[in-house]
Design a protein around this motif. Sequence first.
Motif, PDB file in Angstrom:
ATOM      1  N   ALA A  13       2.657   9.528  -6.007  1.00  0.00           N
ATOM      2  CA  ALA A  13       3.225  10.798  -5.520  1.00  0.00           C
ATOM      3  C   ALA A  13       2.337  11.441  -4.462  1.00  0.00           C
ATOM      4  O   ALA A  13       2.209  12.673  -4.392  1.00  0.00           O
ATOM      5  N   ILE A  14       1.734  10.614  -3.625  1.00  0.00           N
ATOM      6  CA  ILE A  14       0.950  11.116  -2.482  1.00  0.00           C
ATOM      7  C   ILE A  14       1.852  11.028  -1.261  1.00  0.00           C
ATOM      8  O   ILE A  14       2.108   9.943  -0.728  1.00  0.00           O
ATOM      9  N   ALA A  15       2.372  12.185  -0.826  1.00  0.00           N
ATOM     10  CA  ALA A  15       3.363  12.202   0.247  1.00  0.00           C
ATOM     11  C   ALA A  15       2.967  13.100   1.419  1.00  0.00           C
ATOM     12  O   ALA A  15       3.593  13.025   2.484  1.00  0.00           O
TER      13      ALA A  15
ATOM     14  N   TRP B 265       0.834  -1.203   0.000  1.00  0.00           N
ATOM     15  CA  TRP B 265       0.000   0.000   0.000  1.00  0.00           C
ATOM     16  C   TRP B 265       0.873   1.259   0.000  1.00  0.00           C
ATOM     17  O   TRP B 265       0.623   2.197  -0.757  1.00  0.00           O
ATOM     18  N   GLN B 266       1.902   1.300   0.848  1.00  0.00           N
ATOM     19  CA  GLN B 266       2.774   2.458   0.909  1.00  0.00           C
ATOM     20  C   GLN B 266       3.518   2.658  -0.413  1.00  0.00           C
ATOM     21  O   GLN B 266       3.733   3.794  -0.850  1.00  0.00           O
ATOM     22  N   ALA B 267       3.922   1.543  -1.033  1.00  0.00           N
ATOM     23  CA  ALA B 267       4.612   1.659  -2.319  1.00  0.00           C
ATOM     24  C   ALA B 267       3.690   2.255  -3.376  1.00  0.00           C
ATOM     25  O   ALA B 267       4.131   3.052  -4.224  1.00  0.00           O
ATOM     26  N   TRP B 268       2.405   1.873  -3.332  1.00  0.00           N
ATOM     27  CA  TRP B 268       1.465   2.415  -4.302  1.00  0.00           C
ATOM     28  C   TRP B 268       1.223   3.908  -4.078  1.00  0.00           C
ATOM     29  O   TRP B 268       1.122   4.684  -5.023  1.00  0.00           O
TER      30      TRP B 268
ATOM     31  N   ILE C 263      -5.227   9.953   5.955  1.00  0.00           N
ATOM     32  CA  ILE C 263      -6.648   9.787   5.661  1.00  0.00           C
ATOM     33  C   ILE C 263      -6.853   8.709   4.592  1.00  0.00           C
ATOM     34  O   ILE C 263      -7.780   7.884   4.682  1.00  0.00           O
ATOM     35  N   ALA C 264      -5.980   8.690   3.595  1.00  0.00           N
ATOM     36  CA  ALA C 264      -6.105   7.668   2.546  1.00  0.00           C
ATOM     37  C   ALA C 264      -5.920   6.272   3.128  1.00  0.00           C
ATOM     38  O   ALA C 264      -6.655   5.335   2.782  1.00  0.00           O
ATOM     39  N   THR C 265      -4.952   6.126   4.021  1.00  0.00           N
ATOM     40  CA  THR C 265      -4.702   4.818   4.632  1.00  0.00           C
ATOM     41  C   THR C 265      -5.847   4.407   5.534  1.00  0.00           C
ATOM     42  O   THR C 265      -6.262   3.232   5.532  1.00  0.00           O
ATOM     43  N   GLU C 266      -6.384   5.341   6.322  1.00  0.00           N
ATOM     44  CA  GLU C 266      -7.529   5.014   7.175  1.00  0.00           C
ATOM     45  C   GLU C 266      -8.717   4.540   6.341  1.00  0.00           C
ATOM     46  O   GLU C 266      -9.372   3.549   6.673  1.00  0.00           O
TER      47      GLU C 266
END
Length: 532
Positions: free
Chosen positions: A312-314, A304-307, A321-324
């Motif tokens: 380019a979401i940093a 997920w983090q690699a995606w 919020i995206a991860t939650e």
Amino acid sequence: MALPEIRPEERTPLVEALLGVIRQLLDRVQQLEETVQQLRDDNALLKGQKPKPPIKPSQLESPPPRPPAEGVKRPGSQKRSKNAELTIHHEVPLHPPNLPEGAVFKGYEPFVVQDLKIECQNTRYLRARYELPTGGSVLAPLPADVLPDRHFGPGLICYVLDQHHDARVTQPLLLEQLHDFGIDISAGQLSRLLTENHDTFHEEKAEMLTAGLETASYIGTDDTGARHQGKNGYCTVISHELFAYFESTACKSRLNFLQVLQGGACSYAINETTLAYWERQKLAAAVVQKLKAGSPPFADASAWQAWLAELAIADERHVRIATEGALLGGLIERGVSPELVILSDGAPQFDLLQHASCWIHAERPLARLVPHNDEHRAAIETVRARIWELYRDLKAYRQQPDAAQKPLLEARFDTLVGQQTGYPSINGVLKEMRDHRADLLRVLERPEVPLHNNASESDIREYVTKRKISGSTRSDSGRRSRDTFASLKKTCRKLGVRFWDYLQDRVRGLGQIARLADLIRQRAKARDAALA
């Protein structure tokens, strides 16, 4: 210092404005006094001294408890047959000595004695080895419940686990106890019995959480401190009437809570629940479009983090919020209902899906207010009385839902929290309740949800008691074992399974007690059938 009495005809707009300023200053002074006392307590702890102890109000002026009405027994005092469910292992007939001639036997009068036998029992297995005519040799196998790499039997292992996790005996005391029984065991061996080779228990704990979330219409949650390796941490409980799940982590946040809900094996997905969460959290539209453009399968957190890095979401907020949202979507993909209600004390990290807040925690700030004068005290008591009056009516609605009562209860709530009392301290509490209107009135839509989270607090008290007795954990395996056996023990209690029998069954591999996840599903199915 009490203010002088001001007659109604003297309460001009200027006087009312000055009274409002005075009340604000009194609230500010009270807050500063509490802050100063907290700093003094922290300073005393740093110096190795004791902080100011909490002094409870005197009970001397409290009215004596009313005696029960005539003919009504005190709850819990009803007599029962103490031997009705007792298993008799031995029967010994006794006869009087020196009976005179002509005595007639009239039967036996039972007298039951309960006893416990604890003794050291060491077994030496003489394993025969035979040389085969074709070459090589064969060695007699050990019994099924004896592991070749363990020199401690299943009975001892069960006793150690039960004493430490159920009876809360610390490791040093347990080691001393075993030595008194004649068991030759070291502190390291005892620690390994308590923390290692428990994969089957860990797997059952994970199964239990999955079954609990699938079958529950609501869950309660709470957290408490749990130090690990000398650092502060937290233990979160997820519970229902059929299960309780404990998980200790290094922090408490919404991201952490979602990981706990997934049981450690996190899965990420983008679905309607994910998109609704991103919209509610006001995630930037450009970021949402990037995330929606493609959603490859995410095997784990690193994928997920690699995606996210590939897109380019940093930005820290965007990533969080995206991860939650993706974790929440993964939870739904795993079978959890989007309509699941999460009941909590109002902490923001638990505000997910259909959230419900505890009324007791919402009212508690009023109970903690220190009144400035009699007028302030009367205002506090009036508001508290109206809150508990509404609470009683909501409780009655929960027992017998009536659609006609719903708008009336909503209107009463709005009137209650919308009033202005003239005291900023009271108005602040009412505003907090007004901001959580939907969470406090969740019972009107979902009558099965309790109005408080006392059950979750009672469940997590199990962990708090263990922490106070045994202290913090030192190894990752020790922390994991504490969480696992706390979860299994509490769930066994809720399902009516004896924890000792459960340990015996699992350690010996008997398979006579069903998996806890299967029991949860069976009880939930029976409950739903009864309600239908």
